[in-house]
Design an enzyme around this catalytic site. Structure first.
Site, short mmCIF file in Angstrom:
data_model
loop_
_atom_site.label_atom_id
_atom_site.label_comp_id
_atom_site.label_asym_id
_atom_site.label_seq_id
_atom_site.Cartn_x
_atom_site.Cartn_y
_atom_site.Cartn_z
N SER A 106 -9.58 -2.06 10.84
CA SER A 106 -10.14 -0.82 11.40
C SER A 106 -11.64 -0.92 11.25
O SER A 106 -12.15 -1.08 10.14
CB SER A 106 -9.59 0.39 10.65
OG SER A 106 -9.95 1.59 11.30
N ARG A 159 -4.90 1.82 -3.73
CA ARG A 159 -4.64 3.11 -3.10
C ARG A 159 -3.33 3.67 -3.63
O ARG A 159 -2.34 2.95 -3.75
CB ARG A 159 -4.58 2.99 -1.57
CG ARG A 159 -5.94 2.69 -0.95
CD ARG A 159 -5.87 2.58 0.56
NE ARG A 159 -7.17 2.19 1.10
CZ ARG A 159 -7.37 1.77 2.34
NH1 ARG A 159 -6.35 1.69 3.18
NH2 ARG A 159 -8.58 1.44 2.76
N ARG A 203 -1.94 -8.32 4.92
CA ARG A 203 -1.36 -8.15 6.26
C ARG A 203 -1.56 -9.40 7.11
O ARG A 203 -0.74 -9.71 7.98
CB ARG A 203 -1.95 -6.92 6.94
CG ARG A 203 -1.53 -5.63 6.25
CD ARG A 203 -1.82 -4.39 7.07
NE ARG A 203 -1.35 -3.19 6.37
CZ ARG A 203 -1.20 -1.99 6.93
NH1 ARG A 203 -1.48 -1.84 8.22
NH2 ARG A 203 -0.78 -0.96 6.24
N GLU A 253 -1.39 -2.43 12.50
CA GLU A 253 -2.82 -2.44 12.18
C GLU A 253 -3.15 -3.50 11.13
O GLU A 253 -2.47 -3.61 10.11
CB GLU A 253 -3.26 -1.07 11.65
CG GLU A 253 -4.72 -1.01 11.27
CD GLU A 253 -5.07 0.19 10.41
OE1 GLU A 253 -6.06 0.11 9.67
OE2 GLU A 253 -4.33 1.19 10.46
N ARG A 292 2.28 -2.00 2.87
CA ARG A 292 1.61 -0.86 2.22
C ARG A 292 1.79 -0.97 0.71
O ARG A 292 2.80 -0.57 0.15
CB ARG A 292 2.20 0.46 2.75
CG ARG A 292 1.28 1.66 2.56
CD ARG A 292 1.92 2.91 3.15
NE ARG A 292 2.07 2.83 4.57
CZ ARG A 292 1.12 3.16 5.46
NH1 ARG A 292 -0.04 3.59 5.02
NH2 ARG A 292 1.34 3.08 6.76
#
Length: 426
Positions: free
Chosen positions: A351, A261, A390, A348, A276
């Protein structure tokens, strides 16, 4: 993608649902454009019918020796033939404009998705696990990790910001986490393991609602392919364009892949550590089901993701996202947020979203019911099961010791080759 038939029959309900997502009312403009397109289609059909009729009449006129009528009919046929390409181009342009408008609209929220503007309006559903207590000041993983093999400096030196190089036991632990997740999802949760491409074409990205809206958030290669932002793209696209038998459903797939990303919308956020990254690993879950099964499948998928956190004894909370914080293609989403002692907050880590038939319409993926006529669109769901990096962060921070070492969770010990804790490297 949205169902034009539904919009024609329920314009006010469609606009009301978009309003819940903060989008403007567009049914009137969509239907006006659709009416123009349909009018051109009707004109084309009428022109083609008249052309066929006139062509037949030419022979009849010639048979009667009526040359004048035959010549007039020939002229009419030629005129109709000349006008067809223009009408076809007009119809294509209107259809393309209509598809472009529809493709830019987010999915409609489920009835039980709460209204809200942003993450502050999300609803906490539950919590699991006790937040660990330390007799020392717990460190953030970015400070704890370098002596254990998290080499941020080398990652930046060879690739730039938001890249990390892992060494030794840290790399082993990262691999162990991904392997454990795959084994758990295939052996316990009933998913079928896949190994997918990480380079995909425009159609795969469009079908899973990543294009055109999220082009800037993804990396594109010089030959026009895209690096996947998640294996959702390749897994879900594996059924694109298909007509599935009802008895083949549900389809449950999982894959452990690299993901990429650009983080174009996250400048300045989480620049420190692994939270991130431009390149990261994730174990993805995808389900393809009948419409009547998607709500139950959503709960099942979320529970599957939760089972990883529970097996690793990582405290977390389950959040129901509001309309303003939900992803573009989702109609309902649960986030799982893991506790990070070094940051003193929940972050988070998964999801899980029910997309309804939104992606299926873009991909044109249907199933053939065992009873009844006509093929129906499937429902698709996707979720993180989990983000590997994560999860590594959560293990480091929750299992850290006062001497700077990190204990290995018992569920991961079979994958660590006898290593029971990470020790600072010499």
């Amino acid at each position: 993608m949205h169902d034009l038939k539904y919009i024609r029959e329920n314009p006010e309900a469609f606009d009301a649902a978009l309003k819940r997502r903060g989008a403007a009312a567009v049914s009137a403009s969509l239907l006006a454009l659709d009416e123009k397109r349909r009018a051109v289609q009707t004109e084309m059909q009428a022109g083609q019918a008249r052309r066929n009729e006139a062509s037949k009449a030419i022979g009849a006129a010639m048979g009667k020796g009526d040359t004048a009528t035959a010549e007039a009919l020939k002229a009419e046929v030629a005129s109709l033939k000349d006008s067809m390409p223009q009408m076809e181009e007009q119809e294509r342009a209107l259809a393309s404009e209509l598809d472009g408008l529809l493709a830019a609209l987010p999915n409609l929220p489920a009835d039980d998705t709460p209204d809200g503007a942003d993450e502050n309006d999300n609803i906490e559903v539950s919590r699991w696990g006790a937040v660990p207590k330390f007799d020392f000041e717990p460190k953030d993983h970015a400070d704890l990790g370098p002596p254990l093999g998290l080499d941020f400096e080398t990652g930046v030196a060879i690739s730039g910001t938001r890249f990390t190089f892992m060494r030794g036991q840290m790399a082993r632990l990262n691999r162990a986490i991904g392997q454990f997740m795959l084994d758990h999802h295939t052996q316990v949760n009933g998913y079928s393991e896949c190994n997918t491409p990480v380079l995909v074409n425009d159609a795969a990205m469009y079908g899973t609602d990543k294009l055109p809206k999220f082009a800037d958030d993804s990396f594109r290669t010089t030959d026009g392919r895209w690096l996947i932002p998640t294996a959702e793209v390749s897994l879900t696209s594996s059924v694109a364009g298909g007509i599935l038998d009802e008895n083949a459903l549900p389809i449950r797939l999982t894959a452990h892949t690299l993901c990429f990303r650009s983080e174009a919308g996250a400048a300045g956020k989480d620049t420190k550590g692994l939270i991130r990254q431009h390149q990261f690993e994730k174990v993805e879950l995808v389900s393809v089901v009948r419409p009547q099964d998607s709500e139950a499948e959503h709960e099942r998928m979320t529970a599957a993701a939760e089972s990883i956190l529970q097996a690793l004894a990582l405290p977390y909370r389950k959040i129901l996202l509001c309309t303003g914080d939900m992803g573009f293609g989702a109609r309902k989403t649960y986030d799982l947020e893991v506790w990070l002692p070094g940051q003193g907050l929940y972050r988070e880590i998964s999801s899980c979203s029910n997309c309804g038939d939104f992606q299926a319409r873009r991909m044109n993926t249907r199933y053939r019911p065992a009873e009844g006529k006509g093929n129906l669109f499937v429902h698709t769901l996707n979720g993180s099961g989990l983000a590997v990096g994560r999860t590594l962060v959560a293990v480091l921070e929750n299992y850290q010791q006062a001497d700077g070492s990190v204990l290995i969770p018992s569920a991961l010990l079979p994958y660590m080759g006898g290593i029971s804790r990470l020790e600072p490297m010499a």
